[in-house]
Each structure stands twice: as C-alpha cells, then as structure tokens.
Motif scaffolding. Structure first.
Motif, PDB file in Angstrom:
ATOM      1  N   LEU A 450       0.864  -1.174   0.000  1.00 29.82           N
ATOM      2  CA  LEU A 450       0.000   0.000   0.000  1.00 29.82           C
ATOM      3  C   LEU A 450       0.900   1.222   0.000  1.00 29.82           C
ATOM      4  O   LEU A 450       1.679   1.434   0.941  1.00 29.82           O
ATOM      5  CB  LEU A 450      -0.933   0.043   1.215  1.00 29.82           C
ATOM      6  N   VAL A 451       0.812   2.019  -1.039  1.00 31.21           N
ATOM      7  CA  VAL A 451       1.656   3.202  -1.196  1.00 31.21           C
ATOM      8  C   VAL A 451       0.763   4.431  -1.108  1.00 31.21           C
ATOM      9  O   VAL A 451      -0.175   4.586  -1.903  1.00 31.21           O
ATOM     10  CB  VAL A 451       2.415   3.177  -2.528  1.00 31.21           C
ATOM     11  N   SER A 577       3.381   0.545   3.047  1.00 32.59           N
ATOM     12  CA  SER A 577       3.070  -0.554   3.957  1.00 32.59           C
ATOM     13  C   SER A 577       3.072  -1.841   3.150  1.00 32.59           C
ATOM     14  O   SER A 577       2.462  -1.911   2.082  1.00 32.59           O
ATOM     15  CB  SER A 577       1.701  -0.347   4.621  1.00 32.59           C
ATOM     16  N   SER A 578       3.756  -2.876   3.636  1.00 32.20           N
ATOM     17  CA  SER A 578       3.931  -4.102   2.857  1.00 32.20           C
ATOM     18  C   SER A 578       3.671  -5.332   3.731  1.00 32.20           C
ATOM     19  O   SER A 578       4.611  -5.982   4.197  1.00 32.20           O
ATOM     20  CB  SER A 578       5.343  -4.166   2.264  1.00 32.20           C
ATOM     21  N   PRO A 579       2.401  -5.668   3.949  1.00 34.17           N
ATOM     22  CA  PRO A 579       2.125  -6.933   4.651  1.00 34.17           C
ATOM     23  C   PRO A 579       2.291  -8.119   3.713  1.00 34.17           C
ATOM     24  O   PRO A 579       1.951  -8.039   2.534  1.00 34.17           O
ATOM     25  CB  PRO A 579       0.664  -6.775   5.083  1.00 34.17           C
ATOM     26  N   GLU A 636      -8.831  -9.109   0.780  1.00 36.88           N
ATOM     27  CA  GLU A 636      -9.298  -7.932   1.514  1.00 36.88           C
ATOM     28  C   GLU A 636      -8.079  -7.290   2.167  1.00 36.88           C
ATOM     29  O   GLU A 636      -7.420  -7.891   3.019  1.00 36.88           O
ATOM     30  CB  GLU A 636     -10.336  -8.278   2.566  1.00 36.88           C
ATOM     31  N   VAL A 637      -7.764  -6.075   1.735  1.00 35.50           N
ATOM     32  CA  VAL A 637      -6.619  -5.332   2.262  1.00 35.50           C
ATOM     33  C   VAL A 637      -7.151  -4.063   2.918  1.00 35.50           C
ATOM     34  O   VAL A 637      -7.925  -3.320   2.314  1.00 35.50           O
ATOM     35  CB  VAL A 637      -5.623  -4.981   1.134  1.00 35.50           C
ATOM     36  N   LYS A 638      -6.711  -3.822   4.181  1.00 35.40           N
ATOM     37  CA  LYS A 638      -7.196  -2.664   4.926  1.00 35.40           C
ATOM     38  C   LYS A 638      -6.025  -1.932   5.560  1.00 35.40           C
ATOM     39  O   LYS A 638      -5.050  -2.548   5.988  1.00 35.40           O
ATOM     40  CB  LYS A 638      -8.174  -3.084   6.033  1.00 35.40           C
ATOM     41  N   LYS A 639      -6.161  -0.611   5.628  1.00 29.20           N
ATOM     42  CA  LYS A 639      -5.231   0.227   6.382  1.00 29.20           C
ATOM     43  C   LYS A 639      -6.054   1.281   7.105  1.00 29.20           C
ATOM     44  O   LYS A 639      -6.574   2.209   6.486  1.00 29.20           O
ATOM     45  CB  LYS A 639      -4.191   0.879   5.471  1.00 29.20           C
ATOM     46  N   GLY A 673      -6.780   2.113  -6.750  1.00 30.70           N
ATOM     47  CA  GLY A 673      -6.124   3.349  -6.352  1.00 30.70           C
ATOM     48  C   GLY A 673      -7.144   4.446  -6.119  1.00 30.70           C
ATOM     49  O   GLY A 673      -8.231   4.439  -6.699  1.00 30.70           O
ATOM     50  N   ILE A 674      -6.789   5.370  -5.244  1.00 27.73           N
ATOM     51  CA  ILE A 674      -7.648   6.519  -4.938  1.00 27.73           C
ATOM     52  C   ILE A 674      -6.788   7.770  -5.057  1.00 27.73           C
ATOM     53  O   ILE A 674      -5.734   7.866  -4.413  1.00 27.73           O
ATOM     54  CB  ILE A 674      -8.253   6.420  -3.528  1.00 27.73           C
ATOM     55  N   TYR A 675      -7.230   8.692  -5.882  1.00 24.55           N
ATOM     56  CA  TYR A 675      -6.526   9.970  -6.054  1.00 24.55           C
ATOM     57  C   TYR A 675      -7.448  11.081  -5.555  1.00 24.55           C
ATOM     58  O   TYR A 675      -8.594  11.195  -5.991  1.00 24.55           O
ATOM     59  CB  TYR A 675      -6.166  10.204  -7.518  1.00 24.55           C
ATOM     60  N   GLU A 676      -6.918  11.898  -4.657  1.00 22.81           N
ATOM     61  CA  GLU A 676      -7.716  12.967  -4.055  1.00 22.81           C
ATOM     62  C   GLU A 676      -6.923  14.266  -4.120  1.00 22.81           C
ATOM     63  O   GLU A 676      -5.742  14.299  -3.741  1.00 22.81           O
ATOM     64  CB  GLU A 676      -8.050  12.625  -2.602  1.00 22.81           C
ATOM     65  N   GLN A 677      -7.570  15.340  -4.604  1.00 24.44           N
ATOM     66  CA  GLN A 677      -6.927  16.645  -4.702  1.00 24.44           C
ATOM     67  C   GLN A 677      -7.856  17.708  -4.132  1.00 24.44           C
ATOM     68  O   GLN A 677      -9.051  17.751  -4.443  1.00 24.44           O
ATOM     69  CB  GLN A 677      -6.570  16.976  -6.149  1.00 24.44           C
TER      70      GLN A 677
END
Length: 727
Positions: A450-451, A577-579, A636-639, A673-677
């Motif tokens: 997760l970057v 983050s790299s699980p 399912e990946v969560k942060k 991916g999520i891009y927010e500006q």
C-alpha cells in the motif's frame, strides 16, 4: 482471367499465411542467383510419390522443413532461392499428394505439399536436384519405434541450442510442450518408444538450467512428466503420457510445439481418436446380393482386424460404396441389417442388437452376484498429507459411496491410518484415489503493498491594524476588533520635574520595533490586559514571519499600529506498507498489525464500560492455484488509522479494498487506487475596505491551499515449490 488470377492469389496467400511467412508473387519477385526451375512428380512402387525439384545451382544442404497435421501438409524452406516457375500453384494428383504451393519471402522460398493424409517423408539432395519421397502408409504417431523426421538436419550445420522448455494445459485438456529454439533450422525427429514419446533435436545444445524433469501431473492432462537431457551432440525430450492419447507436432518459426491430446475410448468406435467422424482408410465396395458374412470378411482382410460373427447373423445385401472410410462402411452394414459390434483390442464381435444387449445384461448380473459373494480383504492405508478422518468421509459418503455395500473403513488418528475392508476391486479403486489426493499442498506467498503519496502546499498572508486618538482628558478609541500581541506599555514619573514618560513597545519575537516617549500627563488608552485596541484583526495563525510597527504623530495625537504576518508550507511524503503472508492452497490466511483504541461507552444499567476499536493494517487472502500455475485470490486489504474524536469516541479513517483477482505466478497486479486533490483559495476581509485597491490588502487575509493524496494497492503472489522456496 483477372478474376481467376485474383482467386489464385487469394488461395496462395492463405496457404502462405498458414505456413507462417510473408509472400511475394511470381510476377513481382526480386532477383535471386539461384531459383527453382522445375518440379516433377513420379509415382513409385508401393504407392510412394517422388517430388523432384530442380534448381539453377546445386544446394549445399537439404531444405529444412516441418509438418502440419490438420490440414495435412509438409513445408520445406529453400534459403536464398527464388521461384523461377512463373506460377505459385501446381496440381499433382499423385497418391497422397494433391497440390503443391510455393510462397516466396525476401530471403527464401517455402514449398508446401498439400496431402490427403499425413505420411512420412525423406529428403535427399544430389547436385541440382532435390528429391522428396512421400511414403504410402499413413504416419501413425503411436506406432512403437516409428521415427518421423519432422525437420531435416542440414549437413555440417552449426550447433543449435534450446532457449526454453515450457508446459501449458490446452483448452481441450491436452498437454502442450513448447520448445523455444535458437533458430528455425534445427533438425527434429519424433518417435514413440514404449509408452513414451521421444523427441530428438539434432546437433542441439541444452543449457544446464534446462536439464531437468518437469512434473506436470497436477495439470490434469495425459502428460505425467517431461524429461530434458543431453544425448551426445543432440538434445532429447522424453514425454511420458498416461491412458489413451494421440500426439501432433508443428513448428512456427523458432517455436516447436507438440500436443498430447486425451482420447476417450469408445467401445463402439472402430478407430480411436479425438477427431469427430470416421478416420479409417478409404475403400470402395460394389456387391450385388452378397452374403453379409462375406462382406464382413472383406473388411477384415482390408483392415487386418479379427471379426467374429455370431451364428444368428444371416441375410444378403447389395452394396455400392466409393472412397468411403472402412469404419463408416462397417457402420452402414451394421445399421442396414440391425446388427451391432463390440471392439476389444483388435477383435470385433458382430451380432444382432438384441443378442448383444441380452448378453451384456447377463454379464452385469453375473458381475454383481460375484461382487456380493467375493471374499473380503483388509488393507491398511497410511496417509502422508491427507487427514485420515477426512479421507474416510470421502470414501464413505452416503450420497456417492465409493465402498461397496459390504465395505467399511476405520481410522486410527494417532498414526493417520485408514483400515479398509472391502473386495479387491474396490481396494484398487481406493488406492487409485489415494494416489490422486494424498499429495503435498502447494504453498503461496502473497505480498501486498500500500503506497500513500501526499503533496501539500499552503500560503497565507494576513494583517492586523489599529488607530487610536490621544486626548488630555482621556482616550478616544476607534473600533475594537481585537488586540495586538506583544504590545508593552510602561510609565515612569520623574520625581524632580513630575513629568510622566510612557514607553510603548511592539515586539515581534524579542525585537522592539518602536519606542515613543510622551512628556506630560497625556494618557494612552490601555485595555484591561495592557494591550492596544485594534480596528482590523486578521493575522495568520502560527506564522513563521511577522512585520509590525507603531507610528505616533504628536500634534494630532494619533497612534497607528500595523502588523503583517505570512506563512508558506510545502510538504511531500510517501508511506509504504507491505504486509505479506504464506498459506496453503485454498486456505484462508490473515495477518494484522495495529492498535486497539479504548473508549468508554454507557451501558443499559447506567454504568460505563470500556470498548475497543481496531485501527490496523491487515491482509486477508484465500488463494487458489490453477493447473497452469496462475493464482485466483479472494482478497481484503485494509489500512485504518485514528481520526477525529467525536463525543469522546474516536473515529477511524479507513482505506480498504475487497476483490477477487487472477494473477500469474510472480506477477504484480494493481488492485486499485484513490486519487484525491483539494484546492482552496480563501479570503477573509473587512467589508468595503478590503475591496480598495492596494490599501485593501491591509484589511484582508488570504489563504491558498493545494493538497494532493494518492493511494495505490499492489499484490504479488508467488507459488512455492516442494522445498518451500519461492519459484
């Protein structure tokens, strides 16, 4: 004539396309020093056909070639040789040879022999003449010891090499072995040796990393193993299939491919194979009122099979068949006389349909009676990987019981052993099932990344401004909109003259910007907290730079206070983050790291209890390995992280993806991916005064914000081999 020429060209282009080369027509070809001048066809004894090719100059080596099974074709390449015939297609009509097509590329001419059926061939070169001899008998890939010269080796040619050997499962369940060659001119021989298929690459080097055995049992194809080894100057592939199968091979440029296709045995099919329809050798029959037994004897003599005819088969028939496969001719005879046939090995039993059905029924009833009376045996099966209790449930399932009616199974959990009591036939079936399912489960390592990359920019400019009028009897204050921080007022009285001296100092940090000494008894308006009153109060919070000054005009008694503040921020960051987790095939795995946040919550009794909320980084995955070494994953990946507090209860900022993906072994896929500006331009100002040109900047505060945040989630699965190391 133009239409005929166009149709001929179209047919020629299609043949050349199938053969795998680009084309050049006879009327627009480039010049070659050596050309094909003449092609003759000669019928030989035993149904063989000789194709004689004459060139302008002698050839140094026989032409290299390859074969296609469907349709049946032989293609040979003549390097640095042009087509000097003036046409691209020749009609042969000799034995199995139907037509000959020529397709010219920039540096070679490809000769394609269109056959009625696939046959073996030999190529020889003597001076200017090259001879291709087509054999009469159909090439049987499963005939033990029969060698098929797939591609002719060149005399004195340089050493070739294999670049890669791969195996995949085809759409119809066939095992496909793909060999990448260093060049397309290597000689290849194929033959069946016992129950294996042997492929020899003539004068070909095999790298050390490719000298290995490919265990492809789990691909669920007829192929069990593929062994690659050195044999002197040659390279040998040994393919070990199982059950009924048939093979075909073809070459496309530098890639050689051999397919091992499963064949489902049909007792009513005379010629076993995966191709639909009839596949027997063609014959012609013309009989008038002939006995059925005599016709069957003719077919037996033609095919070499043993035909046993029941005594109840009688009658005559009239038959006229021309160029019909012999298995189709036999089916026509069967259906016309109400007969049926059963094939066992090379023996065919022919009888009326009612008689065959009655005998098969008697055989089944006798087999069932034997099974009910057959003595029982006890077999001990010690399982290595499968749980004994789980295996017992498989063979004892009430809906599909593998054990017989009298069979039983007992489990010893301590030694992981199953004791089975049943007949010999059922014990053999159970052993076959154990060989299939008692195998080590493949492991999969799943790595997720997760970057989170963010970029924040902000700029603020503000001002504070105040004006005061000083009078002898007191202060006249204009406006009261805030206070000017760091304003220090100090009064001293000279004991000799009685003059009062007042010092007003405005500080930014520790710097004194203005000090004014006022003689006499004139007072300055000071608020209760000792700070000057202001008319405009629009500063920048937490500013890293301020500019302030105070101006006092003695005759008019005016005091001017002004402070300018500015702030600019530029922040860039990246969080990775790299699980990662390792699990068995089709087994769910969870890995989690984070914090449990406590908070108090009221209960129904009025008391308070401590509750917890999770804020963690977690990966939950269930992998499934496909036979072609790809991985299907339920993911399912969560942060999560702690957010704002609302009514003493913390909020959780969640970044989460839940999906199912198919990824090749070792490859990386982007799950999402999520891009927010965020862009903001805020202005706080005093009405009217803030709109004045130039001077209006003193009456306003400007704030500019530009924040960018991007989240990317990657997943990389890797299948681990039996030694628990990542492939």
């Amino acid at each position: 004539m133009n239409i005929i020429k166009l149709a001929t060209r179209f047919s020629y282009v299609m043949v050349a396309f199938i053969a795998g080369i680009s084309v050049a027509y006879a009327d627009d070809q480039s010049e070659f020093a050596n050309k094909i001048e003449k092609i003759d066809f000669v019928a030989m004894s035993g149904g063989r056909v000789a194709v004689q090719i004459q060139t302008t100059k002698p050839l140094a080596n026989p032409p290299a070639g390859f074969t296609l099974n469907n349709p049946s074709r032989i293609a040979l390449d003549f390097p640095a040789i042009g087509n000097g015939l003036g046409k691209n297609s020749l009609q042969a009509g000799q034995g199995v040879l139907k037509t000959v097509n020529l397709a010219q590329a920039k540096d070679r001419t490809r000769l394609v022999l269109n056959l009625a059926k696939m046959v073996a061939y030999n190529t020889t070169t003597q001076g200017r003449e090259t001879t291709i001899i087509l054999q009469a008998n159909e090439l049987n890939a499963t005939a033990s010891g029969a060698v098929s010269r797939f591609a002719e080796a060149k005399a004195g040619e340089q050493l070739h090499s294999l670049n890669n050997i791969d195996f995949v499962r085809g759409k119809n369940g066939e095992g496909r072995i793909m060999v990448d060659l260093s060049d397309a001119s290597a000689g290849i021989d194929i033959r069946q040796q016992g129950k294996t298929v042997v492929v020899d690459f003539i004068n070909t080097e095999l790298p050390a990393k490719l000298q290995r055995r490919l265990n492809v049992i789990n691909f669920n194809t007829p192929v069990l193993y593929v062994d690659a080894m050195k044999q002197g100057n040659n390279t040998r592939l040994i393919i070990e299939p199982q059950g009924l199968w048939e093979q075909s091979a073809y070459q496309a440029d530098k890639r050689f491919i051999i397919d091992i296709r499963p064949v489902v045995e049909d007792p009513n099919k005379l010629v076993q194979g995966s191709k639909p329809g009839y596949a027997g050798e063609k014959l012609s029959l013309n009989f008038q009122n002939i006995d059925v037994r005599s016709v069957l004897q003719v077919i037996a003599d033609f095919t070499g099979l043993n035909i046993v005819t029941s005594d109840t088969v009688t009658g005559n028939l009239t038959l006229r068949l021309k160029d019909v496969p012999w298995d189709q001719a036999l089916d026509i005879i069967m259906s016309s006389k109400g007969l049926t046939q059963r094939k066992t090995g090379n023996v065919i039993w022919v009888a009326p349909s009612d008689e065959v059905a009655a005998k098969e029924k008697l055989l089944l009833e006798a087999s069932q009676q034997i099974e009910e009376l057959e003595p029982m045996r006890t077999e001990v099966f010690t399982l290595r990987y499968q749980k004994a209790e789980a295996f017992k449930n498989i063979i004892s399932d009430s809906k599909q019981k593998i054990l017989s009616k009298r069979g039983s199974a007992v489990v010893d959990a301590r030694t992981n052993t199953v004791f089975v009591q049943d007949t010999s036939k059922h014990l053999e079936e159970i052993q076959h099932i154990i060989n299939k399912i008692d195998i080590p489960i493949k492991q999969v390592m799943i790595e997720s990344r997760l970057v989170i990359a963010d970029e924040k920019f902000g700029r603020s400019l503000g001002a504070r401004f105040g004006v005061q009028k000083q009078q002898a009897s007191g202060d006249t204050r204009y406006g009261s909109s805030g206070t000017l921080g760091n304003t220090i007022t100090q009064r001293t009285t000279d004991p000799t003259t009685g003059v009062i001296t007042e010092t007003i100092a405005n500080r930014v940090g520790s710097s004194t910007l203005a000090t004014t000494s006022i003689p006499g008894t004139v007072g300055v308006g000071v608020s209760a907290d000792g700070a000057q009153d202001l008319n405009v109060n629009l500063p920048v919070a937490n500013a890293f730079g301020n500019f302030a000054f105070s101006l006092f005009r003695l005759p008019a008694g005016f005091l001017l206070n002004l402070e300018l503040s500015a702030l600019e921020t530029d922040q860039r960051g990246k969080i990775v983050s790299s699980p990662r987790v390792t699990t068995a095939n089709q087994q769910k795995a969870i890995i989690e790291q984070g914090t449990q946040i406590p908070f108090q919550q009221a209960t129904s009794s009025g008391a308070t209890a401590v509750q917890f909320k999770n804020a963690s980084l977690s990966l939950e995955v269930t992998p499934q390995i496909t036979p072609d070494e790809k991985i299907i994953m339920d993911l399912e990946v969560k942060k999560d992280k702690v957010g704002q507090i609302f009514a003493s209860v913390p909020s959780i900022d969640t970044q989460r993806v839940q999906t199912q993906v198919l990824v090749a072994n070792g490859e990386t896929a982007v799950l999402g991916g999520i891009y927010e500006q965020t862009e903001r331009n805020d202005v706080d100002k005093v009405p009217f005064f803030g709109d004045l040109p130039f001077i209006g900047n003193v009456f306003k505060r400007r704030t500019k914000q530009n924040d960018k945040t991007e989240l990317l989630i990657f997943i990389t699965p890797k299948v681990m081999d039996e030694n628990l190391s990542v492939r």
